[in-house]
Enzyme design. Sequence first.
Site, PDB file in Angstrom:
ATOM      1  N   HIS A 194      35.407  42.096  46.853  1.00 49.37           N
ATOM      2  CA  HIS A 194      36.180  41.355  47.851  1.00 49.37           C
ATOM      3  C   HIS A 194      35.312  40.262  48.486  1.00 49.37           C
ATOM      4  CE1 HIS A 194      38.883  45.022  48.486  1.00 49.37           C
ATOM      5  NE2 HIS A 194      37.794  45.594  48.018  1.00 49.37           N
ATOM      6  N   TYR A 195      35.957  39.330  49.188  1.00 51.73           N
ATOM      7  CA  TYR A 195      35.208  38.552  50.187  1.00 51.73           C
ATOM      8  C   TYR A 195      35.775  38.885  51.564  1.00 51.73           C
ATOM      9  CZ  TYR A 195      38.912  34.828  49.897  1.00 51.73           C
ATOM     10  OH  TYR A 195      40.076  34.112  49.901  1.00 51.73           O
ATOM     11  N   THR A 196      34.955  38.625  52.591  1.00 55.65           N
ATOM     12  CA  THR A 196      35.353  39.025  53.946  1.00 55.65           C
ATOM     13  C   THR A 196      36.298  38.031  54.615  1.00 55.65           C
ATOM     14  OG1 THR A 196      33.390  37.930  54.840  1.00 55.65           O
ATOM     15  CG2 THR A 196      33.208  40.294  54.349  1.00 55.65           C
ATOM     16  N   GLU A 233      32.284  44.379  49.802  1.00 54.06           N
ATOM     17  CA  GLU A 233      32.676  43.158  50.520  1.00 54.06           C
ATOM     18  C   GLU A 233      31.523  42.153  50.478  1.00 54.06           C
ATOM     19  OE1 GLU A 233      35.379  42.097  52.132  1.00 54.06           O
ATOM     20  OE2 GLU A 233      36.630  43.887  52.407  1.00 54.06           O
ATOM     21  N   HIS A 276      39.633  41.882  44.096  1.00 56.07           N
ATOM     22  CA  HIS A 276      40.758  42.341  44.919  1.00 56.07           C
ATOM     23  C   HIS A 276      42.068  41.729  44.418  1.00 56.07           C
ATOM     24  CE1 HIS A 276      42.126  43.271  49.330  1.00 56.07           C
ATOM     25  NE2 HIS A 276      42.660  44.081  48.452  1.00 56.07           N
ATOM     26  N   ASP A 287      41.159  37.053  46.678  1.00 53.73           N
ATOM     27  CA  ASP A 287      39.701  37.160  46.697  1.00 53.73           C
ATOM     28  C   ASP A 287      39.184  38.035  45.546  1.00 53.73           C
ATOM     29  OD1 ASP A 287      40.975  39.283  48.327  1.00 53.73           O
ATOM     30  OD2 ASP A 287      38.946  39.969  48.756  1.00 53.73           O
TER      31      ASP A 287
END
Length: 235
Positions: free
Chosen positions: A28-30, A93, A135, A145
């Site tokens: 994922h990215y935040t 993440e 994700h 993401d």
Amino acid sequence: MMDELVHRERPSPNFNERTLPVSMVVIHYTEMESAEAALERLCDPEAGVSAHYLISEAGEVTRLVPEDKRAWHAGASYWRGHKDVNSASIGIELDHPGHALGYRDFSEAQFAALVPLVARIVKDHDIPRANVVGHSDVAPARKIDPGELFPWDRLAEYGLCLPRPEKLELGDPFDNDGAFYLALERFGYDVTDGRKAVEAFQRRWRPERIDGEIDGQIRAILFQLLLDRDRGHAR
């Protein structure tokens, strides 16, 4: 458990027990201003979200949830028959502004920390390369993401995810779009929202053009991915 790849622990209360063995990694990215802001959210009982690890842009790895517990990172998601992706996966993440706050390349330090972490997870849990996903792969209708700039090709060079097929066999096996969607579902995607599923596939396998349209190139890529899997090359 001590782990030389983890720089610090920041226990999150947001987890519960797994009901499935670990068979996936979800990246994922935040999409937040900073790693610290992301950590606050991932540890906030009110937010109800978490991940097993967060990697800052500087390459610092923080463990939030033990790997044997079910972190709450994927939300409503699906991959290869699993509707409870959280139970079957380890969530990582990446501290990153995301598309909302100025999408950009992922930092070298972050990638350098991600590679050995994913390598250790994949080895410990015997996770096939085809199950190291983004994700957007497991929630195509909702998520984009880590997005088109994530260096899947470089991760694949380390044998940690499937590479984009280079050699595409001739011929088009899909008579129509319905046949393509069936094949996309067979590969692993939730095709409830067909266009979003196609975009997610493009984002992962042909990031230079993401338009949600089924064209000859992505048909050939999907066909090759399925051929490779049927030949046992997808582990």
